[in-house]
Design a protein around this motif. Sequence first.
Motif, short mmCIF file in Angstrom:
data_model
loop_
_atom_site.label_atom_id
_atom_site.label_comp_id
_atom_site.label_asym_id
_atom_site.label_seq_id
_atom_site.Cartn_x
_atom_site.Cartn_y
_atom_site.Cartn_z
N ARG A 113 -14.91 -32.87 -31.87
CA ARG A 113 -14.25 -32.65 -30.63
C ARG A 113 -14.24 -31.04 -31.00
N ASP A 114 -14.35 -30.38 -31.99
CA ASP A 114 -14.53 -29.09 -32.29
C ASP A 114 -15.85 -28.79 -31.84
N ALA A 115 -17.06 -29.58 -32.31
CA ALA A 115 -18.38 -29.24 -31.97
C ALA A 115 -18.65 -29.11 -30.32
N TRP A 149 -16.22 -28.71 -28.29
CA TRP A 149 -15.50 -27.67 -27.64
C TRP A 149 -16.33 -26.38 -27.74
N HIS A 150 -17.12 -26.18 -28.88
CA HIS A 150 -18.11 -24.97 -29.11
C HIS A 150 -19.21 -25.06 -28.12
N ALA A 151 -19.64 -26.30 -27.91
CA ALA A 151 -20.82 -26.41 -27.01
C ALA A 151 -20.34 -26.11 -25.45
N VAL A 152 -19.21 -26.44 -25.17
CA VAL A 152 -18.81 -26.19 -23.89
C VAL A 152 -18.46 -24.66 -23.40
N GLY A 153 -18.09 -24.13 -24.71
CA GLY A 153 -18.03 -22.73 -24.89
C GLY A 153 -19.29 -21.69 -24.66
N ARG A 154 -20.40 -22.69 -24.94
CA ARG A 154 -21.59 -21.92 -24.70
C ARG A 154 -22.41 -22.02 -23.19
N LEU A 155 -21.71 -22.62 -22.50
CA LEU A 155 -22.01 -23.02 -21.12
C LEU A 155 -21.85 -21.75 -20.51
N GLU A 170 -26.78 -29.40 -31.67
CA GLU A 170 -25.60 -29.52 -32.54
C GLU A 170 -24.61 -31.01 -31.92
N LEU A 171 -24.95 -31.23 -30.97
CA LEU A 171 -24.18 -32.53 -30.53
C LEU A 171 -24.97 -33.74 -30.65
N ARG A 172 -26.15 -33.82 -30.43
CA ARG A 172 -27.01 -34.79 -30.68
C ARG A 172 -26.68 -35.85 -31.70
#
Length: 172
Positions: free
Chosen positions: A107-109, A111-117, A165-167
């Motif tokens: 979930r943290d990863a 959320w961080h990836a969403v933050g990079r959009l 990072e999500l793959r």
Amino acid sequence: MTTPVCTSAQQFTRYVRDRGPVLLRTARSLTANQCDAEDLLQTALTKTYLAWDRIDDRGALDRYVRRTLVNTRTSQWRKRRVDEYACDEVPEQRAVDPDPAEAQAQRDALWHAVGRLPARQRAMVVLRYYEDLSEVQTAEVMGVSVGTVKSAVSRALVKLRSDPELRAGFHW
């Protein structure tokens, strides 16, 4: 001094208290799991209680309850629905629930990836998937067309799916 006379209910209660564990083992041997065994025994004891005053031979109570257990289980088995079907291919296996720490890390990863959009895509993803708004509602909040929401969210999901990072930890 006179001995107190036990009522039928008291006799039955004493019988269940004394013989319950033994009868539960019998029920357990007839079923697939503990919960089903408890339900089966409860049903058999209910039937026994209803017939209690008609059972003359108190020495044969265990035999009566065991026969009731077997008959009740047989009736359940006959009424069961068939949930298994023959098929040519093995169905997909259900995913095992991840360990809570791993789930939190995912979930943290994410959320961080969403933050990079980009800001606009991030806002639409948050409204659609975190706030659970429909495409129409998201379009209204953002002041854009539904088509714009669809395409922006689609592009955002492509970026998230390809994020290195999500793959590893996600099954899209």
